[in-house]
Enzyme design. Structure first.
Site, short mmCIF file in Angstrom:
data_model
loop_
_atom_site.label_atom_id
_atom_site.label_comp_id
_atom_site.label_asym_id
_atom_site.label_seq_id
_atom_site.Cartn_x
_atom_site.Cartn_y
_atom_site.Cartn_z
N ASP A 86 32.08 75.76 70.82
CA ASP A 86 32.56 76.10 69.41
C ASP A 86 32.06 75.29 68.28
OD1 ASP A 86 34.21 73.57 69.15
OD2 ASP A 86 34.57 74.14 71.30
N GLY A 139 22.91 72.25 80.70
CA GLY A 139 22.85 70.85 80.47
C GLY A 139 22.55 69.80 81.47
N ASP A 156 31.07 67.90 76.34
CA ASP A 156 32.33 68.76 75.90
C ASP A 156 32.25 69.93 76.62
OD1 ASP A 156 34.35 70.02 74.53
OD2 ASP A 156 33.01 70.10 72.50
N ASP A 159 36.97 72.09 82.73
CA ASP A 159 37.46 71.37 83.93
C ASP A 159 36.08 71.67 84.95
OD1 ASP A 159 39.77 69.90 82.94
OD2 ASP A 159 40.86 71.93 82.95
#
EC number: 2.5.1.16
Length: 285
Positions: A86, A139, A156, A159
Site C-alpha cells: 500500500d 521477500g 509489513d 498474519d
C-alpha cells in the site's frame, strides 16, 4: 438494502464494515483483494477477508512500524521493506532525510497498483521518490539470496497464514539478520496478543536464536480490533530500543517533520508491555 462486509479473521467474533461502494474486487494470483468505501473509515483494503488498512487510521501502524526503528537506530541510511504494497511504510521511511536508499520487496504487484489507483494518499508520492527501489518478488527468497545490507528491515506483512506464513519462520529471521549491518534493527508485524497470543509467542521465540534482544512494542488502532497490537523488535544492540528521551527528542526535532501518533515519549512508552503481553514473550512455541 444495506450491504455489510464482515472480516473473517476470527471464527467466534467479527467486525463489519458497511459497504457504501465497492471500488475493486478481484482474486489475484495470490490473494483475494477487496477495496471498498465506508463513511466512517474512508477507503478500506481487505486481503483474504482481513482488514489490511483504512484511510482513517493507517497512520498509526505506518508511523510506528517505521519511526520506532529508524529513530531508535539514530543513523539509518539504508532500509529494506518486505511487503507493504500500500506504500504507507515506504512513505514514512522516506520522510527521514538521513535515509538515502529504500528497497521494497512486494510479492503481489496488484496490491501496489490497486493502492495507487484507489488509495493514492497512503503512499503520497513515495513510489516516485528516486531513493526507492521496488522489486516484485518473494521477500523470503530475497533475504536468503541478496548481498545487500541494510540498517533497518521492516516486515509489513499479513498474519502468518497463506503467502505470509514463511515470513514468520526462524529461517526467515536468520536471513534478515544476515542482511542487517552491525547492530541493525528488525521490526515486524506481530498480531493482536489478546486474540492472537500464539502469534506474539511465535514471533519472539523465532527471533531469539538470531538476536541478542527480541521483544515487542504496542500500538492502538481502531480497525485492528481486540486490544493493543504488537510490533516485533529485534537487534543485537538493546540500547537502540529505547534511547534516552532527550536523545529521541533531538533526533525528532532534527528530522524536521511532524507525526500524528508517534512521538519520542510514545516511542519509549510503547515498550512498556502490560503483563499479559509480556508473559507471551516467553510462552510455549
Amino acid at each position: 438494502m444495506v450491504n455489510w462486509l464482515s472480516e473473517t479473521l476470527y471464527p467466534a467474533w467479527e467486525q463489519r464494515f458497511r459497504v457504501d461502494e465497492v471500488l475493486f474486487q478481484e482474486k489475484t494470483a495470490l490473494q483475494d483483494l477487496v477495496i471498498l468505501k465506508n463513511e466512517m473509515f474512508g477507503t478500506v483494503m481487505m486481503l483474504d477477508g482481513v482488514v489490511q488498512l483504512t484511510e482513517k487510521d493507517e497512520f498509526v501502524y505506518h508511523e510506528m512500524l517505521a519511526h520506532v526503528p529508524v529513530f531508535g537506530h539514530g543513523s539509518a541510511s539504508r532500509v529494506l521493506i518486505i511487503g507493504g504494497g500500500d506504500g504507507g511504510t515506504l512513505r514514512e521511511v522516506l520522510r527521514h532525510r538521513s535515509v538515502t536508499h529504500v528497497t521494497q520487496v512486494e510479492i503481489d504487484r496488484a496490491v501496489i497498483d490497486m493502492a495507487l489507483k484507489y488509495m493514492p494518499g497512503v503512499s503520497a508520492g513515495a513510489y516516485d521518490d528516486p531513493r526507492a527501489r521496488i522489486i516484485i518478488a518473494d521477500g523470503i527468497r530475497y533475504v536468503a539470496e541478496t548481498e545487500d545490507r541494510y540498517d533497518v528491515i521492516l516486515v509489513d506483512s499479513t498474519d502468518p497464514v497463506g503467502p505470509a506464513e514463511g515470513l514468520f519462520t526462524e529461517e526467515f529471521y536468520r536471513n534478515c539478520k544476515r542482511c542487517l549491518t552491525e547492530n541493525g534493527i528488525l521490526a515486524v508485524q506481530g498480531g493482536v496478543p489478546f486474540l492472537q497470543p500464539e502469534e506474539r509467542t511465535l514471533v519472539n521465540n523465532r527471533m531469539k536464536p538470531s538476536f541478542r534482544c527480541s521483544t515487542s512494542y504496542i500500538i492502538s488502532m481502531a480497525t485492528y480490533v481486540g486490544g493493543p497490537m504488537t510490533l516485533g523488535w529485534a537487534s543485537d544492540d538493546p540500547s537502540k530500543k529505547t534511547p534516552d528521551l532527550a536523545v529521541l527528542e533531538q533526533r525528532y526535532r532534527e528530522a524536521g517533520f511532524s507525526t500524528r501518533y508517534y512521538s519520542p515519549a510514545v516511542h519509549i512508552g510503547a515498550f512498556a508491555l502490560p503483563p499479559y503481553i509480556a508473559a507471551l514473550e516467553n510462552g510455549p512455541a
